[in-house]
Scaffold this active site. Structure first.
Site, PDB file in Angstrom:
ATOM      1  N   HIS A 263       0.846  -1.193   0.000  1.00 11.70           N
ATOM      2  CA  HIS A 263       0.000   0.000   0.000  1.00 11.70           C
ATOM      3  C   HIS A 263       0.879   1.238   0.000  1.00 11.70           C
ATOM      4  O   HIS A 263       1.919   1.256   0.649  1.00 11.70           O
ATOM      5  CB  HIS A 263      -0.908   0.012   1.241  1.00 11.70           C
ATOM      6  CG  HIS A 263      -2.078   0.915   1.086  1.00 11.70           C
ATOM      7  ND1 HIS A 263      -2.001   2.271   1.319  1.00 11.70           N
ATOM      8  CD2 HIS A 263      -3.352   0.665   0.684  1.00 11.70           C
ATOM      9  CE1 HIS A 263      -3.184   2.805   1.074  1.00 11.70           C
ATOM     10  NE2 HIS A 263      -4.021   1.866   0.687  1.00 11.70           N
ATOM     11  N   ASP A 321      -7.792  -5.102  -0.257  1.00  9.19           N
ATOM     12  CA  ASP A 321      -8.282  -5.984  -1.325  1.00  9.19           C
ATOM     13  C   ASP A 321      -7.993  -7.456  -1.056  1.00  9.19           C
ATOM     14  O   ASP A 321      -8.634  -8.331  -1.631  1.00  9.19           O
ATOM     15  CB  ASP A 321      -7.668  -5.566  -2.668  1.00  9.19           C
ATOM     16  CG  ASP A 321      -8.156  -4.199  -3.087  1.00  9.19           C
ATOM     17  OD1 ASP A 321      -9.369  -3.971  -2.988  1.00  9.19           O
ATOM     18  OD2 ASP A 321      -7.328  -3.359  -3.467  1.00  9.19           O
TER      19      ASP A 321
HETATM   20  N1  COA Z   1       4.127  -7.596  -4.802  1.00  7.79           N
HETATM   21  C1  COA Z   1       5.440  -7.591  -5.063  1.00  7.79           C
HETATM   22  N2  COA Z   1       6.228  -6.519  -4.911  1.00  7.79           N
HETATM   23  C2  COA Z   1       5.650  -5.409  -4.453  1.00  7.79           C
HETATM   24  C3  COA Z   1       4.277  -5.333  -4.141  1.00  7.79           C
HETATM   25  C4  COA Z   1       3.505  -6.493  -4.340  1.00  7.79           C
HETATM   26  N3  COA Z   1       2.211  -6.508  -4.075  1.00  7.79           N
HETATM   27  N4  COA Z   1       3.997  -4.097  -3.710  1.00  7.79           N
HETATM   28  C5  COA Z   1       5.135  -3.397  -3.763  1.00  7.79           C
HETATM   29  N5  COA Z   1       6.128  -4.186  -4.201  1.00  7.79           N
HETATM   30  C6  COA Z   1       7.502  -3.804  -4.413  1.00  7.79           C
HETATM   31  C7  COA Z   1       7.632  -3.132  -5.792  1.00  7.79           C
HETATM   32  O1  COA Z   1       7.926  -4.067  -6.789  1.00  7.79           O
HETATM   33  C8  COA Z   1       8.728  -2.131  -5.595  1.00  7.79           C
HETATM   34  O2  COA Z   1       9.958  -2.744  -5.811  1.00  7.79           O
HETATM   35  P1  COA Z   1      11.144  -1.942  -6.558  1.00  7.79           P
HETATM   36  O3  COA Z   1      11.466  -0.793  -5.633  1.00  7.79           O
HETATM   37  O4  COA Z   1      12.219  -2.970  -6.662  1.00  7.79           O
HETATM   38  O5  COA Z   1      10.582  -1.505  -7.878  1.00  7.79           O
HETATM   39  C9  COA Z   1       8.611  -1.765  -4.116  1.00  7.79           C
HETATM   40  O6  COA Z   1       7.887  -2.806  -3.473  1.00  7.79           O
HETATM   41  C10 COA Z   1       7.871  -0.469  -3.940  1.00  7.79           C
HETATM   42  O7  COA Z   1       6.712  -0.510  -4.751  1.00  7.79           O
HETATM   43  P2  COA Z   1       5.966   0.767  -5.259  1.00  7.79           P
HETATM   44  O8  COA Z   1       5.019   0.409  -6.348  1.00  7.79           O
HETATM   45  O9  COA Z   1       6.914   1.900  -5.487  1.00  7.79           O
HETATM   46  O10 COA Z   1       5.208   1.140  -3.970  1.00  7.79           O
HETATM   47  P3  COA Z   1       3.924   1.952  -3.895  1.00  7.79           P
HETATM   48  O11 COA Z   1       3.880   2.492  -2.544  1.00  7.79           O
HETATM   49  O12 COA Z   1       3.731   2.901  -4.988  1.00  7.79           O
HETATM   50  O13 COA Z   1       2.907   0.745  -4.136  1.00  7.79           O
HETATM   51  C11 COA Z   1       0.991  -0.383  -4.640  1.00  7.79           C
HETATM   52  C12 COA Z   1       1.679   0.644  -3.741  1.00  7.79           C
HETATM   53  C13 COA Z   1      -0.391  -0.613  -4.054  1.00  7.79           C
HETATM   54  C14 COA Z   1       0.863   0.185  -6.053  1.00  7.79           C
HETATM   55  C15 COA Z   1       1.812  -1.700  -4.673  1.00  7.79           C
HETATM   56  O14 COA Z   1       2.028  -2.182  -3.366  1.00  7.79           O
HETATM   57  C16 COA Z   1       1.148  -2.780  -5.530  1.00  7.79           C
HETATM   58  O15 COA Z   1       1.311  -2.777  -6.737  1.00  7.79           O
HETATM   59  N6  COA Z   1       0.377  -3.713  -4.892  1.00  7.79           N
HETATM   60  C17 COA Z   1      -0.326  -4.718  -5.638  1.00  7.79           C
HETATM   61  C18 COA Z   1      -1.626  -4.154  -6.171  1.00  7.79           C
HETATM   62  C19 COA Z   1      -2.627  -3.880  -5.089  1.00  7.79           C
HETATM   63  O16 COA Z   1      -2.873  -4.703  -4.213  1.00  7.79           O
HETATM   64  N7  COA Z   1      -3.264  -2.710  -5.174  1.00  7.79           N
HETATM   65  C20 COA Z   1      -4.314  -2.303  -4.249  1.00  7.79           C
HETATM   66  C21 COA Z   1      -3.849  -1.209  -3.357  1.00  7.79           C
HETATM   67  S1  COA Z   1      -5.070  -0.850  -2.115  1.00  7.79           S
END
Ligand code: COA
Length: 392
Positions: A263, A321
């Site tokens: 998140h 989710d």
């Molecule tokens: N599975 C695997 N790796 C994950 C992950 C997941 N669910 N969530 C984050 N990471 C990893 C990313 O790959 C990233 O790695 P990197 O730095 O090597 O590229 C790191 O953690 C940071 O991710 P980032 O996307 O920058 O963090 P964020 O704070 O923007 O992400 C989300 C938030 C929600 C977009 C992300 O956690 C995600 O994609 N989750 C899965 C989708 C999801 O459940 N969405 C609903 C949100 S309520």
């Protein structure tokens, strides 16, 4: 930092772009409050209708205020007939989220306009949209199964009426309660992507139908509300609890993400996850079938383990989710409808934010640094080659 010396915040992480009285997300400690009330108190004690009142009117309702809201919701549930007729002509293969976005936008066609020809954006239109969202989804569920939509009942709660409109059977208390709690937990979440989208749209003085349609469009991606449906597909792919770790390792080895994990705001487990997990357990006990709950439970443990191995310095926890999937699956809802159910709860927050934006509006218009080429002299088409280069 860009070449102009300006700081570029891709994703606006940590950037404060406005203020709100609706909800507060405290990511470090994992707390979510609606108008100051902790969702840990609200989820087990308040009905969805009480939350609608709290978010739209600013305080928890008294008994007669709540009765008035329930009456209004009940009276506004029926969809305009031409929209139902149009839905009956949609391809049966249409994705429920496409249908919901299209029909929600279509509601504007049947809404009155003021003397300037504009749709009114007030609390009653907000209640109308909240009331009708579940009707759209239930109607589409039946239409795509080749069945006639069932008329909504005004005497049931939003949650119970939704389940009733799908099957024609009034749900048990535990089923209605589970969906009601889900709606309570999803009702608002500060400036998340879809809410921000609604506020940006409203800030141009577009009406509430346009703003909610924009929010629906933004919700659908799997980094946001689309993760709910994607988390269900994950449970399907895992198949049995003992395969959870192999599955999680496979996802990471392909460089993909485990849906329902991680998140932007929460640095600990999403506070909504524990309520949904408890609800998933209760439903699976009620049904005497714990398949979905067991897979989700072991997948969360496996994901925590392999994500931690993968990134020892970053903890990634289950989000809202993750346990949405077993709860909605146990309620018999199809996986491709989960994001729509998210919308049926979040519509309350979206509407509240639109009204809050309109009450003290300033056009939201950020900047970008330009990183394209510097301008050259214009070359007339007769003197240009395929790639826009001047002929020799
Ligand atoms: N599975 C695997 N790796 C994950 C992950 C997941 N669910 N969530 C984050 N990471 C990893 C990313 O790959 C990233 O790695 P990197 O730095 O090597 O590229 C790191 O953690 C940071 O991710 P980032 O996307 O920058 O963090 P964020 O704070 O923007 O992400 C989300 C938030 C929600 C977009 C992300 O956690 C995600 O994609 N989750 C899965 C989708 C999801 O459940 N969405 C609903 C949100 S309520």
């Amino acid at each position: 930092m860009s070449t102009t010396g300006l700081v570029v915040d891709r994703g606006l992480e940590g950037v404060v772009v406005g203020s709100t009285m609706l909800s507060n997300v405290e990511g470090k400690i994992g707390r979510l409050t609606y108008r100051g009330f902790d969702i840990d108190d609200l989820a087990p004690n308040a009905s969805f209708e009480e939350i609608v009142y709290l978010l739209l009117f600013g305080h928890l309702p008294g008994a007669s205020e709540l009765e008035g809201l329930k009456r209004e919701l009940g009276a506004r549930r029926t969809l305009p007939e031409p929209l139902v007729n149009a839905m009956q002509r949609f391809p049966k293969t249409s994705w429920p989220m496409d249908v919901m976005r299209t029909v929600t936008s279509g509601l504007a066609l049947f809404s009155p306009v003021n003397e300037r020809g504009e749709h009114v954006s007030d609390v009653h239109v907000a209640i109308e949209l909240i009331a009708k969202m579940t009707t759209i989804l239930a109607a589409w569920d039946r239409i795509r199964r080749g069945l006639e939509p069932i008329e909504p009942r005004a005497d049931l709660s939003q949650a119970a009426n939704f389940l009733y409109m799908r099957s024609g059977k009034v749900p048990s208390e535990i089923e209605a309660d589970a969906l009601d709690t889900y709606f309570v937990l999803l009702a608002d979440h500060s400036f998340n992507a879809s809410t921000f989208s609604a506020r940006v749209t409203a800030s141009t003085r577009a009406d509430i139908y346009a703003a909610i349609t924009a929010a629906l469009a933004t919700l659908q991606g799997d980094l946001h509300g689309g993760a709910a449906s994607a988390a269900y597909n994950t449970l399907l792919a895992v198949e049995t609890p003992d395969r959870a770790e192999t599955y999680a390792r496979g996802v990471l080895s392909r460089g993909e993400r485990i849906m329902g994990m991680g998140h932007r705001e929460y640095k600990v487990r999403d506070p909504r996850a524990k309520h949904l997990e408890a609800m998933a357990k209760k439903l699976s006990d009620y049904r005497g079938d714990s398949r979905w709950y067991d897979i989700a439970r072991s997948l969360e443990d496996a994901s925590n383990k392999v994500l931690q191995e993968n990134k020892p310095d970053k903890k990634i926890y289950a989000n809202v989710d993750f346990y949405t999937a077993p709860v909605l699956a146990d309620l018999g809802i199809a996986g491709d409808e989960f994001t729509c159910l998210f919308a049926c709860g979040r519509i309350v927050g979206w509407s509240g934010h639109v009204l809050e934006q309109l009450a003290d509006n300033r056009l939201i218009r950020p900047q970008a640094t330009y990183v394209g080429p510097t301008a050259g002299p214009f070359i007339p088409i007769s003197e240009r080659t395929q790639n826009g280069v001047a002929k020799k």
